[in-house]
Design a protein around this motif. Sequence first.
Motif, PDB file in Angstrom:
ATOM      1  N   UNK A   9      45.325  39.772  45.884  1.00  0.00           N
ATOM      2  CA  UNK A   9      45.876  40.751  46.750  1.00  0.00           C
ATOM      3  C   UNK A   9      45.862  42.127  46.371  1.00  0.00           C
ATOM      4  N   UNK A  10      45.633  43.105  47.191  1.00  0.00           N
ATOM      5  CA  UNK A  10      45.480  44.431  47.167  1.00  0.00           C
ATOM      6  C   UNK A  10      46.647  45.196  47.753  1.00  0.00           C
ATOM      7  N   UNK A  11      47.113  46.147  47.508  1.00  0.00           N
ATOM      8  CA  UNK A  11      48.047  46.850  48.469  1.00  0.00           C
ATOM      9  C   UNK A  11      48.157  48.356  48.006  1.00  0.00           C
ATOM     10  N   UNK A  12      48.826  48.959  48.924  1.00  0.00           N
ATOM     11  CA  UNK A  12      49.124  50.361  48.786  1.00  0.00           C
ATOM     12  C   UNK A  12      50.275  50.565  49.553  1.00  0.00           C
ATOM     13  N   UNK A  13      50.991  51.485  49.642  1.00  0.00           N
ATOM     14  CA  UNK A  13      52.045  51.850  50.450  1.00  0.00           C
ATOM     15  C   UNK A  13      52.218  51.696  51.686  1.00  0.00           C
ATOM     16  N   UNK A  14      51.023  51.741  52.370  1.00  0.00           N
ATOM     17  CA  UNK A  14      50.898  51.446  53.925  1.00  0.00           C
ATOM     18  C   UNK A  14      49.890  50.259  54.268  1.00  0.00           C
ATOM     19  N   UNK A  15      49.211  49.499  53.486  1.00  0.00           N
ATOM     20  CA  UNK A  15      48.771  48.547  53.905  1.00  0.00           C
ATOM     21  C   UNK A  15      48.425  47.404  52.618  1.00  0.00           C
ATOM     22  N   UNK A  16      48.103  45.993  52.868  1.00  0.00           N
ATOM     23  CA  UNK A  16      48.172  45.206  52.020  1.00  0.00           C
ATOM     24  C   UNK A  16      46.857  44.345  52.594  1.00  0.00           C
ATOM     25  N   UNK A  17      45.953  43.927  51.693  1.00  0.00           N
ATOM     26  CA  UNK A  17      44.869  43.057  51.863  1.00  0.00           C
ATOM     27  C   UNK A  17      44.388  42.024  50.993  1.00  0.00           C
ATOM     28  N   UNK A  18      43.410  41.330  51.295  1.00  0.00           N
ATOM     29  CA  UNK A  18      43.251  40.127  50.411  1.00  0.00           C
ATOM     30  C   UNK A  18      41.654  40.430  50.426  1.00  0.00           C
ATOM     31  N   UNK A  19      41.208  40.768  48.844  1.00  0.00           N
ATOM     32  CA  UNK A  19      39.768  40.887  48.438  1.00  0.00           C
ATOM     33  C   UNK A  19      39.276  39.706  48.038  1.00  0.00           C
ATOM     34  N   UNK A  20      37.985  39.315  48.141  1.00  0.00           N
ATOM     35  CA  UNK A  20      37.294  38.044  47.841  1.00  0.00           C
ATOM     36  C   UNK A  20      35.736  38.574  47.665  1.00  0.00           C
ATOM     37  N   UNK A  21      35.197  37.650  46.428  1.00  0.00           N
ATOM     38  CA  UNK A  21      33.868  37.869  46.210  1.00  0.00           C
ATOM     39  C   UNK A  21      33.606  39.130  45.136  1.00  0.00           C
ATOM     40  N   UNK A  22      33.104  40.137  45.586  1.00  0.00           N
ATOM     41  CA  UNK A  22      32.901  41.039  44.685  1.00  0.00           C
ATOM     42  C   UNK A  22      31.693  40.856  43.680  1.00  0.00           C
ATOM     43  N   UNK A  23      31.498  41.202  42.474  1.00  0.00           N
ATOM     44  CA  UNK A  23      30.379  41.378  41.373  1.00  0.00           C
ATOM     45  C   UNK A  23      30.416  39.856  41.067  1.00  0.00           C
ATOM     46  N   UNK A  24      31.850  39.507  40.661  1.00  0.00           N
ATOM     47  CA  UNK A  24      31.744  38.347  39.942  1.00  0.00           C
ATOM     48  C   UNK A  24      31.631  37.112  40.615  1.00  0.00           C
TER      49      UNK A  24
END
Length: 138
Positions: free
Chosen positions: A61-76
């Motif tokens: 999970x990633x969020x800021x004060x104005x949005x939240x999202x789910x991140x997947x994958x990436x380098x790993x």
Amino acid sequence: MVDSKIQIEDLNKIGRALRAVDKEAPKGLRIALNSGADLLVEHTRPKIPSRSGAARRSLVARSTRTSARVAVGGKKAPWFPWLDFGGEGRIKGRPAAREFIKEGRYVYPTLAEIRPKIETQLQGALSAVISSAGLVED
């Protein structure tokens, strides 16, 4: 396709109101938004197949004060999109072809399944942030 966004009306106004009360108060918004994204992560992770666990661990999970999202994958776990959606995979070094599913297999179907729970969680968390800042009378 699954509606991938949960919109919160006047979130920017809420942030400005919290900032007017206390400069530290808007940080609570990020934590509240993260709680909804965490719920999605918690319900999706067990559904993801695992050999090394990298694909499961890449779901965050990633969020800021104005949005939240789910991140997947990436380098790993760069293969996660293939794992979730499928595709050709015929390029050297990539896995074999996998049936393409536009809606995905894990993240979006889980979002559709638990959307009411996430909305309830966000309502409660945002209400708590607003109440703790003293913007609503009890």
